[in-house]
Design a protein around this motif. Structure first.
Motif, PDB file in Angstrom:
ATOM      1  N   ASP A  73       3.811   6.690  -4.451  1.00  0.00           N
ATOM      2  CA  ASP A  73       2.426   5.858  -4.468  1.00  0.00           C
ATOM      3  C   ASP A  73       2.007   5.227  -5.781  1.00  0.00           C
ATOM      4  OD1 ASP A  73       1.969   7.697  -6.442  1.00  0.00           O
ATOM      5  OD2 ASP A  73       0.359   8.799  -6.176  1.00  0.00           O
TER       6      ASP A  73
ATOM      7  N   THR B 240       2.203   4.530  -9.763  1.00  0.00           N
ATOM      8  CA  THR B 240       1.800   4.961 -10.778  1.00  0.00           C
ATOM      9  C   THR B 240       1.899   5.781 -11.355  1.00  0.00           C
ATOM     10  OG1 THR B 240      -0.151   5.430  -8.357  1.00  0.00           O
ATOM     11  CG2 THR B 240      -0.666   6.728 -10.823  1.00  0.00           C
TER      12      THR B 240
ATOM     13  N   SER C 268       5.248   7.584 -10.275  1.00  0.00           N
ATOM     14  CA  SER C 268       5.538   8.711  -8.900  1.00  0.00           C
ATOM     15  C   SER C 268       5.597   6.753  -8.004  1.00  0.00           C
ATOM     16  CB  SER C 268       3.871   9.123  -8.846  1.00  0.00           C
ATOM     17  OG  SER C 268       3.295   8.962  -7.080  1.00  0.00           O
TER      18      SER C 268
END
Ligand SMILES: Cc1cc2nc3c(=O)[nH]c(=O)nc-3n(C[C@H](O)[C@H](O)[C@H](O)COP(=O)(O)OP(=O)(O)OC[C@H]3O[C@@H](n4cnc5c(N)ncnc54)[C@H](O)[C@@H]3O)c2cc1C
Length: 353
Positions: free
Chosen positions: A116, A118, A113
């Protein structure tokens, strides 16, 4: 910093960043780094310092013999080393680990992701989400990172290779250019007691690669050059589309094959992987430890300065060869000379008449 992939680019990036004191985690999907080998195992001489670990260096190379469709052979100087590629990659990873990087093998990037920062990685102990400040995508020609952030896949050349016993020692690499290998060439690289015999071809010919390789594999034992027994079979994809439009996307940096740094004619990519990996590790340190906001732009500019011109020419020559293939002109020495690095015609402008 999170590094995806522990080939030469990822190993070099992890080592460069860890040596400068960054906290580095690197993951590799293979159980054993560098295994199975998918490489003809030639490195140019300037990389010699990476061939010093035990078990890496196999032999010295001093020349390249290029055989044209007519059978004419041209010899050119070609300085480099043959290495055990698994030991080579493992030595780089060890250097990273000894500098403080934490390495996880048998662990793959599953999800990313970017919004964000991550990454979800999956290993023996299941899935784990890792938050990163900077991610180095060193995950090779079929980069999962690129795929997960919606970047296009590369055009590739397919390869197939047999490792065989070498019957006559040699310090020359052999290259065969022929209409039998559209979109590529065949090679024999001596490696001590063994040799790598392979070919690369346009992916549209994937199903037709075994026959021409087997034909060479029948011919060379008859000439007393190699043995018949095949010790090891391998292959893989080589990106030939040139550099990505952007090498740094947000806080993701592409290096090595994942950045499109492989030479679109020769398929060589180890040197560019190491140079870009080291430079990416340096840039990561500049950004994360010293707050240099221009570090990733500098990385991009520096890598383009070093590689873009050479890769752009090779791409152009590849287009020329593709056209010649459509026009069934690959059996001509003159055409092949314009498409191969051993000949001065390769370096002459303009390419496309
Ligand atoms: C048959 C063949 C012969 C070649 N011969 C030569 C040669 O003689 N000389 C030369 O200079 N170049 C050669 N090349 C090209 C060279 O091998 C590559 O350019 C080089 O390996 C690029 O290094 P890299 O670190 O960018 O990528 P790679 O070496 O491909 O390393 C990427 C790593 O990322 C890992 N990975 C991928 N996806 C994930 C994921 N989702 N999660 C975790 N890990 C992941 C892979 O397992 C791999 O270990 C050859 C290529 C082929 C296919």
């Amino acid at each position: 910093m999170l590094v995806i992939g522990l080939g030469p680019a990822g190993g070099a990036a992890a080592a460069a960043a860890a040596k400068r004191g960054l906290r580095v985690v690197a993951i590799e999907k293979k159980k054993e780094i560098g295994v199975p080998v998918q490489c003809a195992e030639f490195i140019p001489l300037p990389l010699a310092r990476h061939a010093q670990a035990p078990g890496v260096l196999a032999q010295r190379i001093s020349g390249m013999k290029s055989t044209l469709p007519s059978g004419a052979v041209t010899a050119a100087p070609f300085q480099g080393l043959m290495v055990d590629r698994a030991a080579f990659d493992q030595a780089l990873a060890r250097e990273a680990e000894e500098s403080g990087a934490v390495l996880h093998v048998a662990t793959r990037l599953a999800e990313l992701s970017a919004a964000d920062s991550t990454a979800v990685v999956r290993g023996a102990r299941g899935a784990l989400a890792i938050a990163y400040r900077l991610l180095i995508a060193a995950d090779g020609p079929h980069s999962t990172v690129a795929n997960r952030i919606g970047l296009p896949a590369f055009d590739t050349v397919n390869t197939r290779q047999y490792t065989v016993r070498l019957m006559k020692s040699s310090t020359d690499t052999d290259i065969w250019l022929s209409e039998r290998y559209p979109g590529g060439y065949a090679w024999l690289f001596p490696k001590g007691e063994y040799a790598n015999l392979g070919l690369g071809m346009d992916p549209r010919c994937r199903a037709a690669m075994k026959a021409p390789l087997d034909a060479l594999h029948r011919q060379l034992p008859d000439e007393g050059r190699i043995g018949r027994a095949i010790r090891f079979r391998t292959g893989g994809a080589i990106p030939v589309g040139g550099l990505r439009k952007r090498l740094a996307v947000g806080n993701i940096v592409f290096a090595g094959d994942a950045a499109g740094l492989t030479h679109p004619i020769t398929g060589a990519g180890i040197a560019a992987a190491i140079v870009s990996g080291e430079r990416a590790g340096e840039a990561a340190h500049a950004l994360l430890a010293t707050g240099d906001e221009g570090a990733l732009a500098d990385y991009e500019a520096d890598i383009r300065d070093q590689f873009e011109h050479t890769i752009a020419r090779a791409r152009e020559r590849r287009r020329w060869l593709e056209r010649a293939w459509r026009e069934q002109a690959l059996g001509s020495d003159a055409v092949q000379r314009r498409g191969w690095i051993a000949f001065e015609e390769y370096f002459r402008e303009p390419v496309c008449a």
